[in-house]
Design a protein around this motif. Sequence first.
Motif, short mmCIF file in Angstrom:
data_model
loop_
_atom_site.label_atom_id
_atom_site.label_comp_id
_atom_site.label_asym_id
_atom_site.label_seq_id
_atom_site.Cartn_x
_atom_site.Cartn_y
_atom_site.Cartn_z
N GLY A 33 0.79 -1.23 0.08
CA GLY A 33 0.00 0.06 -0.09
C GLY A 33 0.81 1.33 -0.04
O GLY A 33 0.44 2.34 0.39
N GLU A 66 -1.00 4.59 -1.27
CA GLU A 66 -1.89 4.93 -0.71
C GLU A 66 -1.52 5.90 0.58
O GLU A 66 -2.25 6.44 1.20
N PRO A 119 -4.11 5.02 5.58
CA PRO A 119 -5.22 4.41 5.70
C PRO A 119 -5.46 3.20 6.70
O PRO A 119 -4.52 2.51 7.08
N ARG A 141 0.05 8.97 2.70
CA ARG A 141 0.00 10.46 2.80
C ARG A 141 0.91 11.07 4.18
O ARG A 141 0.63 10.26 5.02
#
Length: 314
Positions: free
Chosen positions: A75, A78, A85, A80
């Motif tokens: 991941g 994904e 997440p 940031r």
Amino acid sequence: MTGDPSAQSALTDTVVPSGRTNKADDVGASQWRVAMRRLRRNPGAIIGAVIVLVFVLVALLAPVLAPFPAEALPGRAEIRPTFIPGPSDAYPLGLDRYGGDLLSKLIWGARASLLIGVLSTVIGLLGGMLLGLLAGAFGGWIDTAVMRLVDLMLSVPSLLLAVSIAAVIGQSPRAIVIAIGVVQIPIFARLLRGSMLAQRGLDYVLAASSLGLSRRTVTMSHVLPNSLGPVIVQATLMLATAVIEAAGLSFLGLGGGAPTTAEWGRMLAQAQNELEVAPRLAFLPGACIAITALGFTLFGEALREALDPKTRKR
């Protein structure tokens, strides 16, 4: 109720409340068989054994249970700077800061913790038994020299000694294993030595010596086997300590490896900067460490009670 008083007395001696130990069942049984019978009746032992069994199975079956390999970062795209997440269908426990699947990291971390705990305890057990056997078997100046060495090692706080050893050897999992193992040596040495001294004063040792058996035969065939009970119990308890100390040394950065390494202590260290964004990254590895240590402690304490005549239920 009427009847033969002797028959009533025999019935009273046979029927015992649920959860109690019937002394009649223990007559003629070996110490370990009696201990296993008591363990099966101890709720704490059952809970501890279940926790330990689950931990061992997860560690051994990590390649099958983990959705992703230990070093995989599925991941990464994904992640940031201010967002990590959480749980989803693809990642049941969410991702970590580097994009690794948290569930997979926890499962692979169980294998790392089990390996470090077992290897370090084996080192401590073998080294401690060697010193304890020398002190307990020979006595005299050998006993004095060994015990002074043990006292010297015990005079240094265990965590400080482990950190010093790991720092000298270098940052690696091997350094943690050796450091924790060396810290455990004096504990096993004193325990075995004291147990052997207690056994040497019993009548069966005098009887064996009177029959003409050599000192070596009496020690290795009789005294040593009968002295191992407390040592085995302590080894079970030290596994819990080893898991905690391994996590502590990894938390301090002495375990080496990359920041993405799947090890509970390192995961806990890397999560300190993410407490506000994703507190689960610190809570879940910490919970795994605490629950695993609790399992070994519960089982070890129950085993201690089962083997100790002073704590047997009457």
